[in-house]
Design an enzyme around this catalytic site. Structure first.
Site, PDB file in Angstrom:
ATOM      1  N   GLU A   1     -44.046   7.827  81.698  1.00  0.00           N
ATOM      2  CA  GLU A   1     -45.421   7.731  81.203  1.00  0.00           C
ATOM      3  C   GLU A   1     -45.819   9.066  80.585  1.00  0.00           C
ATOM      4  O   GLU A   1     -45.568  10.125  81.171  1.00  0.00           O
ATOM      5  CB  GLU A   1     -46.424   7.429  82.334  1.00  0.00           C
ATOM      6  CG  GLU A   1     -46.353   6.065  82.952  1.00  0.00           C
ATOM      7  CD  GLU A   1     -47.430   5.885  84.030  1.00  0.00           C
ATOM      8  OE1 GLU A   1     -48.349   6.735  84.100  1.00  0.00           O
ATOM      9  OE2 GLU A   1     -47.332   4.922  84.806  1.00  0.00           O
TER      10      GLU A   1
ATOM     11  N   GLU B   1     -59.171   6.888  82.972  1.00  0.00           N
ATOM     12  CA  GLU B   1     -58.156   5.956  83.477  1.00  0.00           C
ATOM     13  C   GLU B   1     -58.190   4.618  82.743  1.00  0.00           C
ATOM     14  O   GLU B   1     -57.183   3.927  82.662  1.00  0.00           O
ATOM     15  CB  GLU B   1     -58.354   5.724  84.975  1.00  0.00           C
ATOM     16  CG  GLU B   1     -57.902   6.871  85.845  1.00  0.00           C
ATOM     17  CD  GLU B   1     -56.395   7.089  85.776  1.00  0.00           C
ATOM     18  OE1 GLU B   1     -55.643   6.110  85.882  1.00  0.00           O
ATOM     19  OE2 GLU B   1     -55.981   8.251  85.596  1.00  0.00           O
TER      20      GLU B   1
ATOM     21  N   LYS C   1     -59.275  -0.812  85.865  1.00  0.00           N
ATOM     22  CA  LYS C   1     -58.655   0.258  86.651  1.00  0.00           C
ATOM     23  C   LYS C   1     -59.739   1.105  87.315  1.00  0.00           C
ATOM     24  O   LYS C   1     -60.759   1.410  86.707  1.00  0.00           O
ATOM     25  CB  LYS C   1     -57.777   1.133  85.756  1.00  0.00           C
ATOM     26  CG  LYS C   1     -56.545   0.435  85.218  1.00  0.00           C
ATOM     27  CD  LYS C   1     -55.595   1.402  84.535  1.00  0.00           C
ATOM     28  CE  LYS C   1     -54.894   2.283  85.545  1.00  0.00           C
ATOM     29  NZ  LYS C   1     -53.846   3.122  84.911  1.00  0.00           N
TER      30      LYS C   1
ATOM     31  N   GLU D   1     -57.375  -0.576  79.917  1.00  0.00           N
ATOM     32  CA  GLU D   1     -57.444  -1.515  81.044  1.00  0.00           C
ATOM     33  C   GLU D   1     -58.758  -1.307  81.778  1.00  0.00           C
ATOM     34  O   GLU D   1     -58.917  -0.373  82.566  1.00  0.00           O
ATOM     35  CB  GLU D   1     -56.245  -1.312  81.974  1.00  0.00           C
ATOM     36  CG  GLU D   1     -54.908  -1.554  81.288  1.00  0.00           C
ATOM     37  CD  GLU D   1     -53.729  -1.158  82.151  1.00  0.00           C
ATOM     38  OE1 GLU D   1     -53.388  -1.911  83.086  1.00  0.00           O
ATOM     39  OE2 GLU D   1     -53.153  -0.085  81.890  1.00  0.00           O
TER      40      GLU D   1
END
Length: 395
Positions: free
Chosen positions: A261, A324, A318, A315
């Site tokens: 990542e 995030e 999250k 997203e």
């Protein structure tokens, strides 16, 4: 509408920068409330010419949809399952249920056993990790799949006690015992060591002490490791080499390090310095440029660094700070989250040595902030015109 979006994205990324890159993958997270179905995601990956992806489970809908595609998949055993698959029989059942029915039609290349286990709040997971990996690998051997599917796990950079300069890299003492067992497993099976590396966190933590150009992979003076005299022009490569040196210290020198990542958030809370669309565009575009050159790190210049970008989608479900939920190249509905950094100009600069009638370039974050509304309008008119021409040819 989704098809039109994919068409535009294909034009934006494929014709003007996103070319097939063997060492580049992307993380396909699913913690969102309005994500497109897997078949649309597959179309999107195809339009971007990305042929490697990682998911954080073994979602059967994704595994089925990605069958007979050219996308290689890394799948994940969730952390809560580690205690279960420690048992060889349970591991065999897991592989038989979650992997065997889909392989080889679906190109599963690796099983990630857990995610950032060494730094998880549940410290009991560390004791489960290596036995679980051994059992999963044993199940693959029993089913004749071990030649095709590796077993490893992604690690946070927080496993390092020291990371600067890179040659001082060392693991924290509290993980070193299990780390040695883990590295031995990787050496025995020929599997890579995966690291989640985010230069953004270093900049966010000390914006006055860390050069923005250095963390964004922009041109900058860089730094020289005082012990090895190796020159580093970006933090990502320095972080990767710090992990290599940490492995050296435990007696392991032949294990490949890959980046599971890395990315940059396009939005953050007020105290999340640097989380902007402009910086995210610069980081990801510079990363892509380097991957297209098949670069290695200063310590291993002849070994191309495999990198998985985080992430495909924002997203919205999250937890944690705003950043995030804003690492994605795209919004959950498939629309672009921000311009990844491509700008099309009708003429070249007067100081340019190029004679091409059009230049494609990535501007710095400061230049992007200074862009006028007119330039932005010209850019999108250019994109839509290309899309319209393609539609006309189809009819």
């Amino acid at each position: 509408m989704m098809i039109h979006v994919f068409l535009l994205l294909s034009l934006c990324f494929s014709d003007y920068g996103f070319l097939p890159v063997a060492s580049l993958g992307i993380n396909y997270g699913q913690v969102g409330s309005n994500l497109p179905p897997p078949d649309k995601v597959l179309d999107l990956l195809s339009s971007l010419k990305i042929t490697k992806a990682k998911i954080y489970d073994t979602n059967p809908q994704i595994l089925t949809t990605f069958a007979n595609s050219n996308v290689e998949l890394i799948v994940t055993v969730e952390n809560q399952m580690l205690a279960v698959v420690m048992d060889p029989q349970q591991a065999l059942q897991w592989v038989t249920t979650h992997i065997k029915p889909y392989f080889p039609a679906t190109k599963i290349t690796e099983i990630s056993v857990g995610n950032e286990v060494f730094t998880d709040d549940d410290t009991s997971l560390i004791g489960y990790l290596v036995p679980a990996m051994v059992s999963i690998h044993g199940a693959l051997v029993q089913l004749g799949l071990d030649k095709y599917i590796h077993v490893s796990t992604p690690n946070s950079l927080a496993i390092l006690q020291e990371s600067y300069p890179p040659s001082a890299g060392s693991f924290k003492s509290q993980v070193s015992a299990t780390m040695s067992q883990y590295l031995q497993f990787l050496a025995n099976t020929g599997s890579p060591f995966w690291i989640n590396a985010y230069p953004y966190f270093a900049y966010k933590g000390a914006p006055n002490n860390v050069s923005l150009d250095y963390v964004l992979l922009n041109k900058n003076p860089g730094m020289v490791d005082p012990y090895t005299k190796l020159h580093y022009d970006n933090m990502l490569y320095a972080q990767v080499d710090a992990v290599v040196y940490a492995m050296f210290r435990l007696g392991y020198s032949g294990i490949e390090v890959r980046v599971s990542e890395t990315g940059w958030p396009s939005k953050g809370d007020p105290d999340e310095t640097g989380a902007t669309p402009a910086n995210a565009a610069v980081y990801n575009r510079n990363l892509l440029r380097r991957q297209m050159r098949n670069e290695g790190t200063p310590l291993r210049p002849n070994t191309k660094l495999e990198v998985y970008l985080f992430a495909l989608f924002n997203e919205d479900m999250k937890p944690g700070p705003t950043s995030e939920r804003n690492y994605g190249l795209f919004q959950p509905d498939g629309t672009i989250a921000y311009n990844v950094g491509l700008s099309a100009l009708s003429t070249t600069s007067s100081t340019s040595s190029s004679s091409s009638p059009a230049s494609i370039f990535l501007t710095s974050s400061a230049d992007k902030a200074a862009k006028t509304g007119y330039q932005s309008l010209v850019y999108w008119m250019f994109v839509y015109l290309l899309a319209f021409q393609v539609l006309l040819r189809q009819h």
